[in-house]
Motif scaffolding. Structure first.
Motif, mmCIF file in Angstrom:
data_model
loop_
_atom_site.group_PDB
_atom_site.id
_atom_site.type_symbol
_atom_site.label_atom_id
_atom_site.label_comp_id
_atom_site.label_asym_id
_atom_site.label_seq_id
_atom_site.Cartn_x
_atom_site.Cartn_y
_atom_site.Cartn_z
ATOM 1 N N SER A 184 31.415 42.860 40.359
ATOM 2 C CA SER A 184 31.815 41.451 40.409
ATOM 3 C C SER A 184 32.731 41.095 39.235
ATOM 4 O O SER A 184 32.727 41.747 38.187
ATOM 5 C CB SER A 184 30.576 40.553 40.372
ATOM 6 N N THR A 185 33.505 40.060 39.428
ATOM 7 C CA THR A 185 34.267 39.453 38.342
ATOM 8 C C THR A 185 33.303 38.660 37.457
ATOM 9 O O THR A 185 32.422 37.966 37.961
ATOM 10 C CB THR A 185 35.329 38.499 38.922
ATOM 11 N N VAL A 186 33.469 38.787 36.145
ATOM 12 C CA VAL A 186 32.618 38.056 35.209
ATOM 13 C C VAL A 186 33.451 37.010 34.485
ATOM 14 O O VAL A 186 34.478 37.340 33.873
ATOM 15 C CB VAL A 186 31.964 39.003 34.182
ATOM 16 N N VAL A 187 33.002 35.759 34.558
ATOM 17 C CA VAL A 187 33.698 34.642 33.912
ATOM 18 C C VAL A 187 32.785 34.004 32.871
ATOM 19 O O VAL A 187 31.647 33.633 33.187
ATOM 20 C CB VAL A 187 34.136 33.577 34.944
ATOM 21 N N ASP A 188 33.276 33.890 31.655
ATOM 22 C CA ASP A 188 32.524 33.263 30.571
ATOM 23 C C ASP A 188 32.717 31.753 30.643
ATOM 24 O O ASP A 188 33.800 31.229 30.356
ATOM 25 C CB ASP A 188 33.022 33.801 29.232
ATOM 26 N N GLN A 192 35.801 27.207 26.310
ATOM 27 C CA GLN A 192 36.841 26.414 26.969
ATOM 28 C C GLN A 192 38.225 26.880 26.515
ATOM 29 O O GLN A 192 38.472 26.991 25.319
ATOM 30 C CB GLN A 192 36.647 24.931 26.660
ATOM 31 N N PRO A 193 39.115 27.156 27.464
ATOM 32 C CA PRO A 193 38.828 27.174 28.906
ATOM 33 C C PRO A 193 38.007 28.401 29.265
ATOM 34 O O PRO A 193 37.908 29.323 28.458
ATOM 35 C CB PRO A 193 40.234 27.235 29.517
ATOM 36 N N PRO A 194 37.418 28.441 30.461
ATOM 37 C CA PRO A 194 36.683 29.635 30.883
ATOM 38 C C PRO A 194 37.586 30.872 30.882
ATOM 39 O O PRO A 194 38.778 30.772 31.180
ATOM 40 C CB PRO A 194 36.229 29.283 32.310
ATOM 41 N N HIS A 195 36.996 32.018 30.525
ATOM 42 C CA HIS A 195 37.753 33.265 30.447
ATOM 43 C C HIS A 195 37.130 34.338 31.343
ATOM 44 O O HIS A 195 35.903 34.476 31.381
ATOM 45 C CB HIS A 195 37.780 33.789 29.013
ATOM 46 N N ILE A 196 37.969 35.098 32.005
ATOM 47 C CA ILE A 196 37.522 36.270 32.756
ATOM 48 C C ILE A 196 37.295 37.406 31.766
ATOM 49 O O ILE A 196 38.228 37.842 31.073
ATOM 50 C CB ILE A 196 38.549 36.679 33.820
ATOM 51 N N LEU A 197 36.062 37.871 31.674
ATOM 52 C CA LEU A 197 35.738 38.983 30.784
ATOM 53 C C LEU A 197 35.900 40.322 31.484
ATOM 54 O O LEU A 197 36.294 41.310 30.847
ATOM 55 C CB LEU A 197 34.298 38.860 30.272
ATOM 56 N N ARG A 198 35.553 40.366 32.764
ATOM 57 C CA ARG A 198 35.687 41.607 33.542
ATOM 58 C C ARG A 198 36.297 41.270 34.897
ATOM 59 O O ARG A 198 35.697 40.524 35.674
ATOM 60 C CB ARG A 198 34.320 42.271 33.747
ATOM 61 N N PRO A 199 37.477 41.778 35.225
ATOM 62 C CA PRO A 199 38.009 41.563 36.575
ATOM 63 C C PRO A 199 37.176 42.325 37.590
ATOM 64 O O PRO A 199 36.605 43.384 37.284
ATOM 65 C CB PRO A 199 39.439 42.110 36.495
ATOM 66 N N GLY A 200 37.089 41.787 38.791
ATOM 67 C CA GLY A 200 36.266 42.437 39.814
ATOM 68 C C GLY A 200 36.606 41.954 41.198
ATOM 69 O O GLY A 200 37.776 41.691 41.520
ATOM 70 N N GLY A 201 35.582 41.804 42.021
ATOM 71 C CA GLY A 201 35.769 41.547 43.439
ATOM 72 C C GLY A 201 36.316 40.186 43.787
ATOM 73 O O GLY A 201 36.794 39.984 44.907
ATOM 74 N N THR A 202 36.247 39.220 42.881
ATOM 75 C CA THR A 202 36.899 37.922 43.068
ATOM 76 C C THR A 202 38.151 37.911 42.198
ATOM 77 O O THR A 202 38.070 38.072 40.987
ATOM 78 C CB THR A 202 35.973 36.763 42.672
ATOM 79 N N LYS A 215 41.560 31.635 32.070
ATOM 80 C CA LYS A 215 42.362 32.651 31.388
ATOM 81 C C LYS A 215 41.714 34.023 31.560
ATOM 82 O O LYS A 215 40.531 34.123 31.895
ATOM 83 C CB LYS A 215 42.473 32.353 29.890
ATOM 84 N N ILE A 216 42.489 35.063 31.294
ATOM 85 C CA ILE A 216 41.950 36.425 31.243
ATOM 86 C C ILE A 216 41.765 36.791 29.781
ATOM 87 O O ILE A 216 42.721 36.753 29.002
ATOM 88 C CB ILE A 216 42.880 37.432 31.939
#
Length: 357
Positions: A184-188, A192-202, A215-216
């Motif tokens: 899965s994609t992990v979003v923190d 702020q703003p929310p950040h993608i920590l691990r790219p994945g299925g979303t 943001k990534i």
């Protein structure tokens, strides 16, 4: 421990009696591997620190790598997370159930070993029918990292789980191959703003369409692996076959030329070489004595993602010493594929001049 019991369950209409049986084992503190839409997970009662500790032991997983807590209904979220921001509720409404994990502030009910001692918890609601039925039958959330030995390619079939953990856990549910094939994609959501920590299925694109501020995060495989990780999947070497992986990134034609020459050089030195490529690349390597894993058409990145980890395992079985892997771009799920291959390579990334796209 003796060999794990194997229980085959219908992935579309899970048999209630079998789900009840698996839930009873989890209630008793046992370890149960089960399919999700991404990869197979190794489940334990998320509220039971002793059961969670057995997951770490079975996987040889370091204590600084947190687990994802899986829920089956939005009503369970309040039992594991607190101070849930409005933006998180927006994302869950659109993407749950599905391959999206949110980092939120944890409740006191979540043991410290689940979260690597952090005050945040990773939570998601899987879309797999077996996973949802199992969590619902348990009546508690399930903490579940991937059901493999730590740092190995993630399992996308029950056979992969048997290979790694067959003598280390209690039950393996065989629900057929997983549909997405990367995690899965992990979003923190705690920043702020929310950040993608691990790219994945979303995909990043899908998330940005709903949450334009997202943001990534600039998390590279050079992180200090001794620290508690904010998310699963951030350690510098992860998702790795036994063979050394070299990952080539850049303009496709230049990447393939470089990979072919590297294969020729390695073969001349007596190495057993495997390649992870697209179907369209096959003719470039067929004249060489390399083990070819063509993951699918470059036009179908979802198929490439679905086949990636199984292909790594097949190359291990073939006895190769070095795997050469090409990039597949960074659009859509291509970003997740690139992340997995970068970490499988442990930093052995050859950047070729030119655009990937």
């Amino acid at each position: 421990m003796s060999q794990a019991e194997i229980l085959t369950i219908d992935p579309l209409q899970p048999e209630p009696d079998k789900i009840t049986y698996a839930a009873q084992l989890l209630r008793a503190g046992k370890l149960v591997a089960f399919p999700t839409e991404t990869v197979y997970g190794l489940g334990a009662n998320a509220f039971d620190p002793a059961a969670v500790e057995r997951v770490f032991a079975a996987k040889n997983r370091p204590a600084n790598d947190p687990m994802i807590v899986h829920i089956a209904a939005e009503g369970q979220l309040a039992s594991v997370a607190t101070a849930i921001p409005t933006e998180a509720a927006t994302l869950t409404r659109v993407f749950w159930p599905g391959p999206l994990t949110l980092i939120l502030r944890k409740t006191s009910a979540i043991p410290h070993n689940v979260t690597a001692g952090l005050d945040s918890v990773a939570v998601r609601m899987p879309s797999n029918e077996i996973a949802l039925a199992l969590i619902a039958a348990c009546g508690f959330p399930i903490a579940a990292p991937s059901a493999n030995l730590f740092a190995r390619p993630s399992p996308t079939t029950a056979g992969h789980v048997i290979e790694d953990l067959g003598e280390r856990i209690d039950l393996i549910i065989d629900g057929g191959p997983t549909f997405i094939g990367v995690e899965s994609t992990v979003v923190d959501m705690t920043r702020q703003p929310p950040h993608i920590l691990r790219p994945g299925g979303t995909s990043f694109e899908a998330l940005k369409a709903i949450l334009p501020s997202i943001k990534i995060a600039n998390h590279s495989p050079t992180l200090d692996d001794s620290l508690a990780q904010l998310s699963p999947g951030l350690l510098s070497k992860h998702y790795s076959p036994r063979a050394r992986v070299e990952f080539f990134v850049g303009a496709p034609e230049a990447v393939l030329d470089q990979m072919r020459q590297r294969a020729i050089d390695l073969l001349a030195n007596g190495q057993q070489v495997g390649v992870l490529i697209a179907e369209e690349d096959r003719t470039l390597f067929e004249s060489l004595h390399v083990h070819i894993e063509a993951l699918g058409s470059i036009k179908d990145l979802s198929q490439i993602a679905r086949r990636l980890f199984a292909a790594m395992r097949r190359l291990d079985h073939a006895g190769v010493s070095i795997v050469l892997a090409r990039s597949f771009g960074s659009n859509g799920i291509g970003l997740a594929i690139q992340d997995r291959l970068t970490r499988a390579a442990g930093g052995n990334v050859e950047c070729i001049v030119g655009s990937e796209e």
